[in-house]
Design an enzyme around this catalytic site. Structure first.
Site: not given
Length: 712
Positions: A76-77
């Protein structure tokens, strides 16, 4: 931040055969991917995944779960991808990381419909591999422990989401320690004053009574030594939120609460559990109604323990839990015990449940729910309820949520039994279907051939399984009835704009509303899934008035047969906008009751007299009498001002009766003519805002002036 060496050491403590190389590789990879990223607190971001992994080591989880925790934010990051993780760490870990990523993207605290859709996705993720939820819960726990670094509005949002979703989920999975901590951390954000006041009272109590925990723990150990029972005894004060919730539920102050201390007894064998229980009950007085045996009747998540509450000579109550070491391991880790290790091997705990079977049993009753909101209701009912145990006539044990009814009991046995249910006996006595069952009761379901589920059952049943089965049956059996009712609604609606509800018109409306047929349109109209205004608007948008003329009282109720008249029941005084049913009387037409009217119980065994009715849509005249019980100041001019206020709300006082006069206050019953339920709500809100009005209640028990009004 915990180093890679320290993390490996934590895992090696319970699993000497851990894949140390893979854990170190995941640690290095995660640190590299998150390089340069910081948390709200200013700390390096990678401190968070490491802390999540450390939390999971406390539950002695397998390597795959620990590595997933280290990598759970990489997809996700960071620039990392599913393919990259699968190549370095294998498909199993990549799948778990991807599952956590998808859960993170669910906005569980958003609007109701979106929340319902996301709950369905949450359960789908759980059904694939429960370890995804374990990582997510640990992720939420660490975020709540460090929530002070976030903006105040974000703190409240996350705390509310934690209180409503993640804490109950942890409890249902058997991780009560995590539920307690999550609730307390959320409580700290949502009500800091309430939490601080309870802590202050605890400190004061300890000064007054001394160390109660140490004293009682010592007494218990002494009693067990005399009885020759090997047992460990631990005591603790309950968490502030647990005490606060009990104060709210019991509506009492802190000083009147008694069982604010809990004690846990860990024995060597199951037989010792019952022996220890005997010692406790001999030494202290057992509190009636506060005994539960989850050893003989375990919870669905594998939880086993004996619960009892006892009181000493000073009247103070304490809660006691008694279990074996293996039972305690499951009680601490819940469903996660399936993956836990002890001494390097997967724990062979006979009380650990199969996660696949557990999640399957939890979700099987939700599969038939097409509507997202129905699914959300069913999930919350099943997820967040304590259980009661009842017996069938054959001695089988049926588990139900607290508050379960004989109807829920019938559906828990088999859907066919539920559909055919016409009554029930509890401990040999005939009871209404809405009776709330208690632990240990024996329930006999009475069935009849030809019986079919009724719409009112949805208000009686509380389990997701029962409600889902009833809805499916009603959809099937009522389609024809809904089509007939829908045709009547459509006829009235089109006549109202000077048109006729011909087949071609209805087919056009169905096409414009993207429905497959006119019958589907009529069925949805009859079941209130579609409004008659929307149907007319789909064909004649220019003929639908913005406000609409007032509805003729003779046409106010839909579902009556040709020539049938109706009158409102004085007992419940139903208003347009409220769900209603009709009871037929020979020669007297139909009496319309609110769906929750207690009088309907008298007609439960006469289903042939029931009519499914709906209020006509549109603007009703203000001529439906409702009785209000009003307490107001006994001062000059107050009654006049109240009457003026009621008139200003577009309501008319048709009668009033003084009930009680006191020097400072007096109480009266007001008969007020209103349009609908919304009009009533607006009027009560306006009255409650008046400083001279102490209390306003709607009367639902047939007061004399209500009967007079309905007779006129």
């Amino acid at each position: 931040m915990i180093s890679a060496d320290d993390l490996v050491a934590l895992v090696r403590n319970y699993n000497p055969k851990t894949n140390e190389t893979l854990i170190r590789a995941a640690y290095d990879y995660g640190r590299e991917m998150h390089e340069g990223q910081v948390r709200h607190s200013g700390e390096p971001y990678f401190t968070h995944p490491v802390a999540v992994a450390a939390i999971l080591t406390e539950q002695r989880l397998d390597d795959a779960t620990i590595i997933t925790a280290l990598l759970h934010d990489t997809i996700e990051d960071t620039k990392s991808t599913y393919t990259h993780i699968a190549g370095k760490f294998g498909d199993e870990i990549a799948m778990l990381v991807d599952g956590v990523t998808k859960l993170t993207n669910l906005q569980l605290s958003s609007t109701q419909t979106k929340q319902a859709e996301n709950f369905r996705k949450l359960f789908m993720a759980m059904s694939r591999d429960l370890r995804v939820i374990l990582v997510k819960l640990a992720d939420r726990l660490h975020n709540m422990r460090t929530i002070k670094a976030m903006r105040p509005d974000k703190q409240v949002q996350k705390a509310r989401e934690t209180m409503d979703i993640f804490a109950p989920l942890a409890g249902r999975m058997g991780m009560q320690w995590m539920r307690d901590e999550l609730e307390d951390l959320a409580f700290r954000v949502l009500n800091p004053e309430g939490r601080a006041s309870i802590i202050r009272r605890f400190i004061t109590l300890q000064k007054e009574t001394g160390d109660v925990i140490h004293r009682i723990t010592g007494d218990m150990r002494s009693e067990f030594e005399k009885a020759g029972i090997e047992a460990q005894v631990f005591g603790r004060a309950k968490k502030p939120y647990s005490i606060w919730r009990k104060m709210q539920e019991k509506e009492m102050g802190f000083s009147r609460l008694s069982d604010i201390y809990g004690f846990r007894i860990i024995t060597e064998s199951e037989a010792d559990c019952y022996a220890a229980l005997g010692v406790i009950h001999q030494r202290w007085r057992a509190v009636p109604g506060r005994f539960k045996d989850y050893i003989s009747q375990p919870k669905s998540n594998g939880y086993r323990s004996i619960h009892t509450t006892v009181s000493g000579r000073d009247g103070k109550r304490v809660e006691v839990q008694i279990r074996t070491r293996q039972m305690h391991d499951v009680a601490e880790t819940g469903v996660a015990a399936h993956w836990s290790y002890r001494d390097g091997v997967r724990s062979e705990n006979p009380f650990a449940v199969d996660p696949a079977r557990w999640i399957s049993s939890l979700t099987e009753q939700f599969e038939g729910e097409d509507d997202h909101d129905d699914f959300l209701e069913a999930v919350k009912l099943e997820m967040y309820s304590d259980q009661v145990f009842c017996f069938s006539p054959k001695g089988d044990v049926i588990k139900l949520p607290r508050g379960g009814t004989p109807l829920d009991f019938a559906y828990a046995i088999h859907t066919r039994i539920g559909h055919a249910c016409v009554g029930a006996k509890v401990d040999g006595l005939r009871v209404p279907l809405w009776t709330r069952l208690k632990n240990g009761q024996s329930v006999e379901v009475i069935t009849a051939e030809g019986q079919q589920p009724q719409a009112t059952w949805l208000d009686i049943a509380i389990t997701g399984k029962a409600k889902s089965a009833i809805r499916r049956a009603l959809r099937e059996q009522d389609r024809e009835r809904f089509v007939r009712l829908g045709r009547e609604l459509a006829r009235a609606a089109f006549e109202h704009v000077g048109r006729k509800a011909k087949d071609k018109v209805l087919e056009t409306a169905a096409k414009n509303l993207r429905l497959d047929s006119a019958d589907t349109l009529l069925a949805r109209l009859g079941s209130a899934e579609l409004t008659s205004r929307a149907v007319v608007e789909a064909v004649y948008p220019d003929l639908v008035p913005e406000d609409g003329d007032e509805i003729d009282r003779k046409r106010a109720v839909i579902g009556l047969e040709q020539g049938q008249s109706f009158r409102r029941a004085p007992c419940c005084q139903p208003l347009p906008g409220e769900r209603i049913v009709g009871i037929t009387y020979r020669g007297k037409g139909v009496v319309v009751h609110a769906i929750d009217c207690e009088v309907l119980a008298d007609y439960e065994d006469q289903p042939e007299r029931w009519l499914d009715l709906h209020w006509s849509e549109g603007k009703h005249p203000a001529e439906y009498a409702v009785t209000l019980d009003v307490t107001m100041s006994n001062d000059a001019g107050v009654l006049g001002r109240i009457c003026t206020l009621i008139g200003g709300q577009g309501a008319n006082i048709s009668d009033l009766e003084f009930i009680d006069r006191k020097p400072d206050f007096y109480r009266l019953h007001l008969n007020v003519d209103l349009r609908d339920a919304e009009h009533l709500h607006s009027l009560i809100t306006a009255l409650e805002a008046e400083s001279d009005v102490a209390q306003v209640d709607r009367m639902r028990d047939a007061p004399p002036i209500a009967r007079r009004a309905e007779a006129n």
